[in-house]
Design a protein around this motif. Structure first.
Motif, PDB file in Angstrom:
ATOM      1  N   GLN A 133      45.175  36.649  29.922  1.00 29.99           N
ATOM      2  CA  GLN A 133      44.580  37.868  30.410  1.00 29.99           C
ATOM      3  C   GLN A 133      43.786  37.305  32.425  1.00 29.99           C
ATOM      4  O   GLN A 133      44.291  37.593  33.247  1.00 29.99           O
ATOM      5  CB  GLN A 133      43.601  38.368  29.942  1.00 29.99           C
ATOM      6  N   ILE A 134      43.285  35.868  31.586  1.00 23.17           N
ATOM      7  CA  ILE A 134      42.254  35.580  33.161  1.00 23.17           C
ATOM      8  C   ILE A 134      43.192  35.387  33.594  1.00 23.17           C
ATOM      9  O   ILE A 134      43.020  35.078  35.262  1.00 23.17           O
ATOM     10  CB  ILE A 134      41.355  34.076  32.571  1.00 23.17           C
ATOM     11  N   LYS A 135      44.593  34.170  33.541  1.00 28.43           N
ATOM     12  CA  LYS A 135      45.217  34.123  33.980  1.00 28.43           C
ATOM     13  C   LYS A 135      46.809  35.090  34.684  1.00 28.43           C
ATOM     14  O   LYS A 135      46.957  34.754  36.970  1.00 28.43           O
ATOM     15  CB  LYS A 135      46.633  33.221  32.950  1.00 28.43           C
ATOM     16  N   ARG A 136      46.683  36.323  33.818  1.00 26.58           N
ATOM     17  CA  ARG A 136      48.021  37.313  34.799  1.00 26.58           C
ATOM     18  C   ARG A 136      46.555  37.570  36.119  1.00 26.58           C
ATOM     19  O   ARG A 136      47.532  38.021  36.643  1.00 26.58           O
ATOM     20  CB  ARG A 136      47.616  38.183  33.472  1.00 26.58           C
ATOM     21  N   LEU A 137      45.357  37.878  35.299  1.00 24.86           N
ATOM     22  CA  LEU A 137      44.531  39.521  36.599  1.00 24.86           C
ATOM     23  C   LEU A 137      44.290  38.424  37.062  1.00 24.86           C
ATOM     24  O   LEU A 137      44.118  38.305  38.952  1.00 24.86           O
ATOM     25  CB  LEU A 137      43.469  38.521  35.743  1.00 24.86           C
ATOM     26  N   GLU A 144      45.706  39.149  40.623  1.00 23.58           N
ATOM     27  CA  GLU A 144      45.259  39.250  42.579  1.00 23.58           C
ATOM     28  C   GLU A 144      45.874  38.743  44.027  1.00 23.58           C
ATOM     29  O   GLU A 144      45.736  39.316  44.642  1.00 23.58           O
ATOM     30  CB  GLU A 144      43.545  38.430  41.953  1.00 23.58           C
ATOM     31  N   GLN A 145      46.566  37.636  43.613  1.00 22.13           N
ATOM     32  CA  GLN A 145      47.232  36.789  44.708  1.00 22.13           C
ATOM     33  C   GLN A 145      48.378  37.237  44.473  1.00 22.13           C
ATOM     34  O   GLN A 145      48.464  38.162  45.907  1.00 22.13           O
ATOM     35  CB  GLN A 145      48.015  35.761  43.867  1.00 22.13           C
TER      36      GLN A 145
END
Length: 443
Positions: free
Chosen positions: A267-271, A275-276
């Motif tokens: 989830q953090i990576k997807r966020l 964001e990018q």
């Protein structure tokens, strides 16, 4: 006319061929291969036989290359074929479209028949598919307690979300009793209502190994489940009836564990990726806006708009002054109208009418009270008068003056001595109490 009814051998064979194709069409049958030959053309020719009969068969190259195996004499096979006639010899034969070894082929045929029947009943219809809950906290697992599938599921859930609560419903996943046990565990899980989602499955295997998940009892238990079910049977290439009925199909048990759990790191990576993407989209948007702004700036400069701006400025001042005047006039008219309506409202105020009506109501109330008192006094007087009259004619008053009332045994008032006989009992009612007497003499 007679010549028209005469057929050639070719015409006859063509008619018989058409009749066979129309009447029978595609069929499935099982038999033993004999006299197998494979000429240079790539076509297969053989005889399919059983204990009492045989039929010639042909499987052309464009069909047999998909078979995946080369049949041998004496091998039992299941074939899908069209019944036709070989016109050159006048022999009927089968043109084979599909071929499978008999064991797996029969199971596959049974699989296809059940799949089609359940599909016709609507068990695969997407409208009956339930979505997974958004916040899954308890997961039920229906599988073998000693299988590798359970270990894989538990390891993945522990790694991805250790806070999940797991409930194991152990069952056989292979064998004659496996299907009934699987359906029973699904029913038990629904009765207990202790899980948010159920994973039903096992590891990979042959068609025979996975057959418990192709049984109708399992399919109907999955369809009747109120808890969402994720089917995780075999490997990615394996499909069972349970996969089609379940709310979600996972390619493997490990994939099912990932479907029902969330990974915080993912989830953090997807966020971060989102964001990018957002930053890139904003940059692109601003860049396009800058380009458009520069384009309009150059166009404005090229057209020398200063005179137009001056003219528009003067027009704006004129319009502003006219607008101000109109507003002042409008406010003045509205003020006059307000004063007029205010004075009119004072003239038409309902306070006077209300005061007069209140006085009328109070007067009517006083009249009603007076009438009620008069009615009450009259009724009281009538009551006293009627009570006095009633006392005057009451037998109790007569008894009060020392008189009595005598009745015979039939409770009839005795007014004459002719109404009694000697020996009869009579009752005398006094002011207080009664006397019972017997007639001994009549005068």
């Amino acid at each position: 006319m007679q010549n028209r009814s005469i057929l050639s051998v070719k015409d006859l064979n063509q008619m018989v061929k058409d009749l066979l194709s129309d009447a029978i069409g595609q069929i499935w049958l099982v038999g033993e291969i004999s006299n197998f030959s494979r000429p240079a053309s790539g076509h297969w020719y053989f005889t399919l036989k059983d204990e009492t009969a045989q039929v010639r068969c042909a499987m052309f190259r464009n069909s047999n290359f998909r078979t995946g195996f080369t049949p041998q004499n004496g091998q039992q096979v299941l074939v899908n074929a069209s019944v036709t006639l070989y016109e050159a010899r006048g022999e009927y034969q089968l043109v084979i479209d599909k071929m499978q070894p008999a064991g797996a082929g029969l199971l596959q045929q049974k699989f296809e028949q059940l799949k089609q029947r359940l599909s016709d009943e609507g068990l695969f219809d997407p409208i009956y598919k339930k979505n997974l809950p958004e916040n899954i906290r308890t997961i039920g697992i229906i599988t073998s307690s000693t299988g590798a599938a359970l270990y894989d599921i538990c390891q993945i859930l522990k790694r991805r979300d250790p806070s999940l609560h797991l409930i194991i419903y152990p069952t056989q996943v292979q064998g004659t009793e496996a299907a009934e046990q699987i359906a029973k565990m699904i029913e038990i899980a629904n009765n207990r209502q202790e899980c948010d989602v159920l994973i039903v499955g096992r590891g990979g295997g042959s068609l025979e190994d996975l057959w418990s998940f192709n049984e109708e009892v399992v399919a109907r238990a999955i369809f009747a489940s109120q808890i969402p079910i994720v089917s995780a049977v075999g490997h990615e290439i394996d499909f069972t009836i349970a996969d089609f009925v379940a709310d979600i199909r996972a390619a493997t048990p490990s994939a099912a564990a990932e479907l029902v759990s969330t990974n915080n790191l993912d989830q953090i990576k997807r966020l971060q990726v989102q964001e990018q993407y957002l930053f890139m989209a904003i940059d692109n948007y601003l860049m396009r806006r800058r380009e458009m702004l520069n384009k309009w700036r150059h166009r404005l400069q090229a057209e020398h708009p200063q005179a137009k701006l001056s003219k528009q400025s003067n027009r704006l001042l004129t319009c502003r002054h006219a607008l101000f005047e109109n507003i002042q006039q409008y406010l003045f008219r509205q003020s006059n109208l307000h004063n007029y309506l205010d004075r009119r409202l004072l003239r038409l105020s309902p306070q006077n009418d209300i005061r007069l009506l209140r006085q009328t109501v109070e007067k009517r109330q006083q009249q009603i009270m007076t009438l009620m008192e008069q009615k009450f006094t009259h009724a009281k007087h009538q009551f006293v008068l009627q009570t006095s009259q009633l006392n005057n004619v009451s037998p109790l008053a007569t008894l009060e003056r020392g008189y009595s009332v005598t009745t015979n045994q039939a409770n009839i008032v005795i007014r004459s001595c002719d109404q009694v006989v000697i020996g009869e009992h009579i009752t005398t009612q006094l002011k207080t109490g009664k006397l019972v007497s017997q007639i001994v003499k009549v005068e």
